[in-house]
Write a protein that holds these residues in place. Structure first.
Motif, mmCIF file in Angstrom:
data_model
loop_
_atom_site.group_PDB
_atom_site.id
_atom_site.type_symbol
_atom_site.label_atom_id
_atom_site.label_comp_id
_atom_site.label_asym_id
_atom_site.label_seq_id
_atom_site.Cartn_x
_atom_site.Cartn_y
_atom_site.Cartn_z
ATOM 1 N N GLY A 1 0.786 -1.234 0.000
ATOM 2 C CA GLY A 1 0.000 0.000 0.000
ATOM 3 C C GLY A 1 0.814 1.276 0.000
ATOM 4 O O GLY A 1 2.046 1.291 0.096
ATOM 5 N N ILE A 2 0.069 2.393 -0.098
ATOM 6 C CA ILE A 2 0.600 3.738 0.162
ATOM 7 C C ILE A 2 -0.054 4.182 1.471
ATOM 8 O O ILE A 2 -1.285 4.267 1.561
ATOM 9 C CB ILE A 2 0.234 4.713 -0.975
ATOM 10 N N PHE A 3 0.753 4.408 2.502
ATOM 11 C CA PHE A 3 0.230 4.743 3.829
ATOM 12 C C PHE A 3 0.333 6.259 4.039
ATOM 13 O O PHE A 3 1.369 6.855 3.707
ATOM 14 C CB PHE A 3 1.018 3.987 4.906
ATOM 15 N N VAL A 4 -0.737 6.864 4.562
ATOM 16 C CA VAL A 4 -0.750 8.319 4.773
ATOM 17 C C VAL A 4 -1.145 8.655 6.202
ATOM 18 O O VAL A 4 -1.938 7.940 6.825
ATOM 19 C CB VAL A 4 -1.707 9.048 3.795
ATOM 20 N N GLY A 5 -0.591 9.741 6.720
ATOM 21 C CA GLY A 5 -0.930 10.169 8.081
ATOM 22 C C GLY A 5 -0.356 11.545 8.357
ATOM 23 O O GLY A 5 0.062 12.258 7.441
ATOM 24 N N ARG A 6 -0.310 11.927 9.669
ATOM 25 C CA ARG A 6 0.188 13.234 10.112
ATOM 26 C C ARG A 6 -0.451 14.384 9.316
ATOM 27 O O ARG A 6 0.228 15.363 8.973
ATOM 28 C CB ARG A 6 1.722 13.312 9.984
ATOM 29 N N ILE A 7 -1.735 14.274 9.041
ATOM 30 C CA ILE A 7 -2.388 15.319 8.237
ATOM 31 C C ILE A 7 -2.676 16.509 9.151
ATOM 32 O O ILE A 7 -3.316 16.372 10.182
ATOM 33 C CB ILE A 7 -3.666 14.766 7.574
ATOM 34 N N ARG A 8 -2.105 17.636 8.772
ATOM 35 C CA ARG A 8 -2.205 18.855 9.580
ATOM 36 C C ARG A 8 -2.394 20.056 8.673
ATOM 37 O O ARG A 8 -1.938 20.033 7.526
ATOM 38 C CB ARG A 8 -0.877 19.109 10.339
ATOM 39 N N LYS A 9 -3.041 21.080 9.242
ATOM 40 C CA LYS A 9 -3.163 22.340 8.500
ATOM 41 C C LYS A 9 -1.848 23.102 8.661
ATOM 42 O O LYS A 9 -1.268 23.118 9.753
ATOM 43 C CB LYS A 9 -4.326 23.148 9.083
ATOM 44 N N ASP A 10 -1.381 23.680 7.556
ATOM 45 C CA ASP A 10 -0.193 24.543 7.599
ATOM 46 C C ASP A 10 -0.695 25.983 7.586
ATOM 47 O O ASP A 10 -1.142 26.483 6.545
ATOM 48 C CB ASP A 10 0.687 24.236 6.370
ATOM 49 N N ASP A 11 -0.633 26.622 8.743
ATOM 50 C CA ASP A 11 -1.211 27.971 8.856
ATOM 51 C C ASP A 11 -0.331 29.051 8.230
ATOM 52 O O ASP A 11 -0.713 30.222 8.222
ATOM 53 C CB ASP A 11 -1.475 28.296 10.335
ATOM 54 N N SER A 12 0.821 28.678 7.695
ATOM 55 C CA SER A 12 1.689 29.698 7.102
ATOM 56 C C SER A 12 1.222 30.109 5.706
ATOM 57 O O SER A 12 1.700 31.101 5.154
ATOM 58 C CB SER A 12 3.142 29.200 7.039
ATOM 59 N N LEU A 13 0.288 29.320 5.116
ATOM 60 C CA LEU A 13 -0.254 29.652 3.791
ATOM 61 C C LEU A 13 -1.743 29.290 3.780
ATOM 62 O O LEU A 13 -2.132 28.330 4.458
ATOM 63 C CB LEU A 13 0.455 28.823 2.701
ATOM 64 N N PRO A 14 -2.552 29.983 2.969
ATOM 65 C CA PRO A 14 -3.977 29.623 2.914
ATOM 66 C C PRO A 14 -4.185 28.225 2.307
ATOM 67 O O PRO A 14 -3.419 27.815 1.421
ATOM 68 C CB PRO A 14 -4.589 30.686 1.981
ATOM 69 N N ASN A 15 -5.205 27.510 2.774
ATOM 70 C CA ASN A 15 -5.630 26.207 2.204
ATOM 71 C C ASN A 15 -4.476 25.216 2.048
ATOM 72 O O ASN A 15 -4.394 24.504 1.044
ATOM 73 C CB ASN A 15 -6.286 26.392 0.832
ATOM 74 N N THR A 16 -3.566 25.205 3.000
ATOM 75 C CA THR A 16 -2.359 24.380 2.843
ATOM 76 C C THR A 16 -2.290 23.313 3.945
ATOM 77 O O THR A 16 -2.637 23.590 5.097
ATOM 78 C CB THR A 16 -1.112 25.288 2.863
ATOM 79 N N TYR A 17 -1.863 22.111 3.543
ATOM 80 C CA TYR A 17 -1.872 20.963 4.465
ATOM 81 C C TYR A 17 -0.564 20.179 4.355
ATOM 82 O O TYR A 17 0.070 20.152 3.291
ATOM 83 C CB TYR A 17 -3.059 20.036 4.130
ATOM 84 N N HIS A 18 -0.207 19.523 5.451
ATOM 85 C CA HIS A 18 0.888 18.567 5.460
ATOM 86 C C HIS A 18 0.308 17.162 5.346
ATOM 87 O O HIS A 18 -0.653 16.827 6.043
ATOM 88 C CB HIS A 18 1.647 18.626 6.792
ATOM 89 N N VAL A 19 0.890 16.350 4.475
ATOM 90 C CA VAL A 19 0.522 14.933 4.374
ATOM 91 C C VAL A 19 1.821 14.132 4.384
ATOM 92 O O VAL A 19 2.724 14.392 3.573
ATOM 93 C CB VAL A 19 -0.267 14.643 3.073
ATOM 94 N N TRP A 20 1.919 13.170 5.292
ATOM 95 C CA TRP A 20 3.108 12.307 5.405
ATOM 96 C C TRP A 20 2.763 10.982 4.749
ATOM 97 O O TRP A 20 1.740 10.372 5.078
ATOM 98 C CB TRP A 20 3.433 12.128 6.885
ATOM 99 N N THR A 21 3.573 10.541 3.790
ATOM 100 C CA THR A 21 3.263 9.280 3.107
ATOM 101 C C THR A 21 4.476 8.351 3.115
ATOM 102 O O THR A 21 5.616 8.800 2.959
ATOM 103 C CB THR A 21 2.742 9.541 1.669
ATOM 104 N N VAL A 22 4.217 7.057 3.343
ATOM 105 C CA VAL A 22 5.271 6.047 3.376
ATOM 106 C C VAL A 22 4.834 4.866 2.508
ATOM 107 O O VAL A 22 3.665 4.461 2.540
ATOM 108 C CB VAL A 22 5.541 5.552 4.822
ATOM 109 N N SER A 23 5.778 4.339 1.715
ATOM 110 C CA SER A 23 5.448 3.183 0.878
ATOM 111 C C SER A 23 6.729 2.429 0.540
ATOM 112 O O SER A 23 7.815 3.015 0.504
ATOM 113 C CB SER A 23 4.770 3.674 -0.416
ATOM 114 N N ASP A 24 6.586 1.141 0.293
ATOM 115 C CA ASP A 24 7.745 0.319 -0.081
ATOM 116 C C ASP A 24 8.186 0.708 -1.492
ATOM 117 O O ASP A 24 7.424 0.523 -2.455
ATOM 118 C CB ASP A 24 7.368 -1.168 -0.001
#
Ligand SMILES: NC(=O)c1ccc[n+]([C@@H]2O[C@H](COP(=O)([O-])OP(=O)(O)OC[C@H]3O[C@@H](n4cnc5c(N)ncnc54)[C@H](OP(=O)(O)O)[C@@H]3O)[C@@H](O)[C@H]2O)c1
Length: 324
Positions: A282-305
């Motif tokens: 799979g493609i695993f995703v997590g640590r989803i957070r809003k990045d308040d330094s820019l409008p409509n911006t998010y952090h997404v952490w992804t890990v995959s083999d």
């Protein structure tokens, strides 16, 4: 039943493609295995039978082959893929040789099926594949304005020679493949530097993302880093969306998608990591957070083999899509 050739059958990606062809029961009439002269004559077991690996030469490209899975570097692909294609085979190539050729499709099956008449199909860069999976979900739902990547790439991304350099470092020996020791270290260099200070790996991620998402002018930037991990890449994606949304809405979309697995309960210590993602499809995703330094911006952490979805699995999925 198909006549299939695997080029680079002794390599890390080639060996994994062979295991996947077995596991996914691809209907194979004849299997031909190629390597360079170095490994020619060695034996590889497939479906309980031993196959002798042959040196790839111009004459042998005549096959006949229906599908060729190429995983033997850019130069080999530039020389041999057009010959296989001329003799009627469809070539699925893991190298970077054809990815940015406008005539060639650069494919992640769940994101963008092949769209060209050419019989060479390019498999994207490993970090790009695991990034465009979740990004395509966000693109369809909200639109994308900008992407900034930082990668944490395992040594198996360099094939056997990367794994050997990590082991050398553990033994206190000097590296052979990397410019500095990778053991107990982090290298902010993958591939060679260009005049503008970016590495080729970073340029690949930027250009391939634009091509796959069909957003040729999208602002994308990347910093690609090699870390002393054997298996599975991590990518920190910072993405600016075209519309306002929420962390919850993004999590729900990922949860509902068959193409990514959400692991996002940081309060319980649950987030994707290479140790857990290595060996999985799979493609695993997590640590989803809003990045308040820019409008409509998010952090997404992804890990995959990187050897599976980042290379061999994506190639075999392209094959499965073509066959079906
Ligand atoms: N590792 C990853 O995460 C990853 C991800 C995406 C894409 N890729 C791409 O996949 C390809 C293979 O990577 P890998 O990691 O499997 O590397 P690897 O472990 O070093 O294996 C390379 C393979 O290519 C074969 N080869 C080299 N020159 C050849 C030639 N002239 N003719 C036929 N075969 C030749 C080698 O045969 P010998 O045994 O005879 O040397 C070996 O089987 C590369 O293009 C790489 O950029 C790798």
């Amino acid at each position: 039943m198909y006549n299939i050739a695997v080029v680079g059958a002794t390599g890390l990606v080639g060996q994994t493609m062979l295991r996947l062809l077995e596991e996914k029961q691809i209907p194979i009439a004849n299997l031909t295995l190629f390597s360079s002269a170095r490994s020619a004559g060695s034996q590889v077991s497939f479906n309980g039978e031993n196959h002798v690996v042959e040196e790839l030469t111009t004459e042998k490209t005549a096959g006949p082959f229906d599908y060729v899975l190429m995983s033997a570097g850019g130069e080999t692909s530039l020389t041999f893929s057009p010959l296989f294609e001329k003799h009627g085979a469809v070539v699925i190539d893991n190298s970077s040789a054809w990815r940015m050729d406008p005539e060639i499709s650069l494919v992640v099956p769940e994101v963008n099926p092949p769209s060209s008449n050419r019989k060479i199909i390019a498999n994207p860069n490993c970090s790009t594949i695991q990034s465009v999976g979740p990004l395509k979900i966000l693109l369809d739902a909200f639109g994308i304005e900008r992407i900034a990547y930082t990668t944490y790439q395992s040594v198996s991304g360099s094939g056997w020679k990367g794994i050997e350099d990590l082991k050398r470092g553990e033994r206190g020996e000097d590296p052979v493949n990397y410019p500095h020791p990778i053991y107990n270290n982090v290298l902010p260099q993958i591939d060679v530097f260009q005049e503008d200070g970016y590495t080729k790996e970073e340029v690949k991620m930027i250009e391939e993302t634009r091509k796959i998402l069909n957003l040729p002018t999208l602002p994308v930037t990347a910093t690609c880093v090699r870390v002393p991990v054997t298996s599975a890449h991590a990518v920190a994606i910072n993405v600016t969306l075209s519309e306002e949304t929420s962390v919850k809405a993004i999590q729900s979309l990922f949860e509902a998608s068959p193409y990514v697995t959400l692991e996002d309960e940081p309060e319980k210590g649950i987030y994707p990591m290479p140790l857990q993602a290595g060996g999985k499809e799979g493609i695993f995703v997590g640590r989803i957070r809003k990045d308040d330094s820019l409008p409509n911006t998010y952090h997404v952490w992804t890990v995959s083999d990187n050897i599976l979805k980042g290379a061999a699995l994506n190639a075999v999925q392209i094959l499965q899509q073509l066959i079906s």
